[in-house]
Design an enzyme around this catalytic site. Structure first.
Site, PDB file in Angstrom:
ATOM      1  N   LYS A 125      -8.044  -9.485 -15.884  1.00  0.00           N
ATOM      2  CA  LYS A 125      -7.517  -9.616 -17.246  1.00  0.00           C
ATOM      3  C   LYS A 125      -7.735 -11.041 -17.756  1.00  0.00           C
ATOM      4  O   LYS A 125      -7.797 -11.967 -16.960  1.00  0.00           O
ATOM      5  CB  LYS A 125      -6.005  -9.341 -17.239  1.00  0.00           C
ATOM      6  CG  LYS A 125      -5.614  -7.895 -17.032  1.00  0.00           C
ATOM      7  CD  LYS A 125      -4.107  -7.730 -17.037  1.00  0.00           C
ATOM      8  CE  LYS A 125      -3.688  -6.293 -16.798  1.00  0.00           C
ATOM      9  NZ  LYS A 125      -4.104  -5.354 -17.851  1.00  0.00           N
ATOM     10  N   LYS A 136       5.814   3.796 -11.645  1.00  0.00           N
ATOM     11  CA  LYS A 136       4.781   2.799 -11.305  1.00  0.00           C
ATOM     12  C   LYS A 136       5.446   1.456 -11.038  1.00  0.00           C
ATOM     13  O   LYS A 136       6.172   0.940 -11.883  1.00  0.00           O
ATOM     14  CB  LYS A 136       3.786   2.670 -12.468  1.00  0.00           C
ATOM     15  CG  LYS A 136       2.833   1.471 -12.351  1.00  0.00           C
ATOM     16  CD  LYS A 136       1.870   1.373 -13.546  1.00  0.00           C
ATOM     17  CE  LYS A 136       1.007   0.104 -13.484  1.00  0.00           C
ATOM     18  NZ  LYS A 136       0.107  -0.059 -14.642  1.00  0.00           N
ATOM     19  N   ARG A 145      -2.645   4.480 -12.766  1.00  0.00           N
ATOM     20  CA  ARG A 145      -2.921   5.907 -12.576  1.00  0.00           C
ATOM     21  C   ARG A 145      -3.324   6.207 -11.149  1.00  0.00           C
ATOM     22  O   ARG A 145      -3.090   7.299 -10.638  1.00  0.00           O
ATOM     23  CB  ARG A 145      -3.970   6.370 -13.597  1.00  0.00           C
ATOM     24  CG  ARG A 145      -5.292   5.645 -13.502  1.00  0.00           C
ATOM     25  CD  ARG A 145      -6.134   5.763 -14.766  1.00  0.00           C
ATOM     26  NE  ARG A 145      -5.620   4.922 -15.840  1.00  0.00           N
ATOM     27  CZ  ARG A 145      -6.163   4.832 -17.055  1.00  0.00           C
ATOM     28  NH1 ARG A 145      -7.226   5.561 -17.360  1.00  0.00           N
ATOM     29  NH2 ARG A 145      -5.636   4.048 -17.964  1.00  0.00           N
ATOM     30  N   ASP A 152      -0.023  -7.314 -12.025  1.00  0.00           N
ATOM     31  CA  ASP A 152      -1.315  -6.705 -12.340  1.00  0.00           C
ATOM     32  C   ASP A 152      -2.264  -7.755 -12.918  1.00  0.00           C
ATOM     33  O   ASP A 152      -2.202  -8.083 -14.094  1.00  0.00           O
ATOM     34  CB  ASP A 152      -1.099  -5.560 -13.346  1.00  0.00           C
ATOM     35  CG  ASP A 152      -2.398  -4.830 -13.692  1.00  0.00           C
ATOM     36  OD1 ASP A 152      -3.413  -5.084 -13.015  1.00  0.00           O
ATOM     37  OD2 ASP A 152      -2.373  -4.000 -14.624  1.00  0.00           O
ATOM     38  N   GLU A 187      -5.252   0.696 -12.623  1.00  0.00           N
ATOM     39  CA  GLU A 187      -4.715   0.889 -11.271  1.00  0.00           C
ATOM     40  C   GLU A 187      -3.429   1.718 -11.252  1.00  0.00           C
ATOM     41  O   GLU A 187      -3.108   2.327 -10.241  1.00  0.00           O
ATOM     42  CB  GLU A 187      -4.469  -0.473 -10.604  1.00  0.00           C
ATOM     43  CG  GLU A 187      -3.123  -1.136 -10.894  1.00  0.00           C
ATOM     44  CD  GLU A 187      -2.884  -1.474 -12.364  1.00  0.00           C
ATOM     45  OE1 GLU A 187      -3.879  -1.527 -13.123  1.00  0.00           O
ATOM     46  OE2 GLU A 187      -1.722  -1.662 -12.763  1.00  0.00           O
TER      47      GLU A 187
END
Ligand code: BES
Ligand code: ZN
Ligand code: ZN
Length: 496
Positions: A277, A265, A351, A270, A349
């Protein structure tokens, strides 16, 4: 930093510091420690008697200008109980000694192995320990290190007959640690300096230098391949996604032999997307590409170590941004495999991009899959920052990886993924949903989601969210990226 093997007897070593390690036992002055004690006129016996030398793990006893030795300093490092001593302890001792001496402006030292320890494996372990410990995240500091650098390390305690083994160990250790530090360098980069496109350029440069085949898929190719899950994450911001494919092919590949697929990954930042978040700690999400960086580091090491099996590394990379074009909770996406996904939380995200990553690795011919990802906060709840979470669909393959982890001193713990957990991701309006509908088991839910895209291929998922980043410096490792799982994966591939 130079690392060489030195076969001179310890008393003749002219260096700024001579390091060795002491076990915690009723009399710590035994074996080679007794020899040093004799040369130094009973100094170590006195230290042991006074309670200054106990052998407790990572206890430091520094003696200046020891009589009878040519070294300027003698550093004795506690090694804990002899029965519990292993490669992981030696690696920590070597690393902690380096950081201890570096902070005291020492530039050169010798590390003396104990009696019976002059092996290839230990030389490799020491090289790995000191090189990893020497790594500092100071690339963007305009004033560096205050001149504190270690220039050379001599590994000693080896006889002339043991030199070949020692040299071999040092060169293997150098390859592995340099690759681990290569990954750590990438992980440290902030997201404005490392976008998916820049990561792809760096992967290309690494592969060319190492002699590996490399292909970078751009947004057009990714669209042609219908990687809808990866594209859904990338649509939230202006930076286009990339997929790096780095391949190692052995000189004489065994027909019908295994092909290992390594998938990492690489979310270069993120934010969580629309499921954004909280601000506190969000800066750390630059390390959400640690899985991908680690897999690239593994490939760099394999190129030099030349295993007998083919390895295909697939690194899907994107940012996860909450722009006006971002996907929204409830959106339904179609993955490359054709499965439909209800995206209930845009922050899950990793996965999504791995779904397309593992599917593509299988399409390229991988017969065995390992993915590494900073996937869930839940794995931090379960295992803290101590163990990597291991999820495996094939027990013999998983056992092999766990044995590799043990051999290289990386802590990993197997988690369950039995079919009962499949319920958690069953979709209501699409085939599957990207977060669990049950309560708890967040790390398992993430693993179950990826599993959907692995078919019958034996697969292992490593959740490194808790272990890829050191929040506090350790005596043997700087604060920041750890490069965890790299040594295990190199060992795993080399064991085929
Ligand atoms: N990148 C995070 C996971 C993470 C958390 C990495 C902490 C490192 C430290 C991942 O993409 C994420 O946000 N996961 C969510 C999943 C949830 C929405 C089901 C999480 O763990 O909160
Ligand atoms: Zn996320
Ligand atoms: Zn993430």
């Amino acid at each position: 930093m130079q690392i060489t093997l030195e076969t001179k007897p310890f008393a003749a070593l002219e260096t700024e510091a001579l390091i060795t390690y002491v076990f915690e036992e009723s009399d710590p002055v035994q074996g080679r420690i007794a020899e040093i004690d004799k040369a130094a006129g009973g100094l170590l016996g006195k230290l042991a008697k006074s309670g200054e030398l106990t052998g407790k793990m990572l206890e430091f006893t520094l003696v200046h200008a020891p009589a009878g030795l040519k070294t300027a300093r003698l550093l004795l490092v506690g090694a804990g109980k002899r029965e519990q001593f292993n490669g992981a302890a030696l690696r920590k001792i070597a690393g902690a000694a380096l950081r201890h001496l570096k902070s005291r402006s020492v530039k050169k030292f010798a590390l003396l192995v104990r009696e019976g320890a002059a092996t290839e494996e230990n030389a490799q372990t020491i090289a790995e320990g000191v090189l990893a410990a020497d790594f500092e995240a100071d690339k963007y500091k305009t004033e560096k290190k205050n001149g504190k650098t270690i220039e050379s390390v001599e590994v000693s305690g080896y006889s002339d007959a043991e030199r070949a083994a020692g040299d071999k160990g040092l060169s293997k250790g150098r390859i592995i640690a340099d690759s681990q530090n290569f990954a750590r360098d990438l992980i440290n980069e902030p997201s404005n300096k490392l976008t998916p496109r820049i990561l792809a350029q760096k992967a290309e440069a690494m592969a060319k230098e190492a002699g590996l085949a490399v292909e970078v898929l751009d947004e057009k190719k990714i669209t042609d391949l219908k990687m809808g899950a990866l594209l859904s994450v990338a649509q939230g911001g202006p930076e286009p996604p990339r997929v790096m494919v780095v391949t190692y092919t052995p000189a004489n590949p065994k027909p019908g032999g295994p092909v290992i697929g390594l998938v990492g990954k690489a979310v270069t930042f993120d934010t969580g997307g629309i499921s954004i978040k909280p601000a506190e700690g969000m800066e750390k999400m630059k390390y959400d590409m640690a899985g991908g960086a680690t897999m690239l580091g593994v490939m760099r090491a394999l190129a030099a170590l030349k295993p007998g099996v083919k390895v295909i590394c697939v690194v899907p990379s994107t940012e996860n941004m909450p722009g006006g074009t971002a996907q929204k909770p409830g959106d339904i996406q179609t993955a490359m495999s054709g499965k439909t996904i209800e995206v209930l939380n845009t922050d899950a995200e990793g996965r999504l991009i791995l779904a397309d990553g593992v599917h593509y690795a299988r399409q390229l011919g991988a017969t065995h899959l390992v993915d590494a990802a900073t996937l869930t906060g839940a794995i931090v709840v379960a295992l803290a920052n101590i163990n990597v979470g291991v999820f495996g669909s094939d027990q013999p393959f998983t056992d092999k990886l766990l044995a590799s982890a043990k051999a290289v001193g990386e802590k990993m713990w197997q988690m369950p993924i039995d079919d009962d957990y499949r319920e958690f991701i069953k979709g209501t309006v699409a085939d599957i949903q990207n977060i669990g509908s049950g309560k708890g088991g967040g790390a398992i839910t993430g693993a179950m989601f990826i599993k959907e895209f692995t078919g019958e291929t034996p697969w292992i998922h490593l959740d490194i969210a808790g272990t890829a980043w050191n929040d506090d410096a350790k005596p043997w490792l700087a604060k920041g990226p750890t490069g965890v799982a790299l040594r295990t994966l190199v060992h795993l591939v080399m064991s085929y």
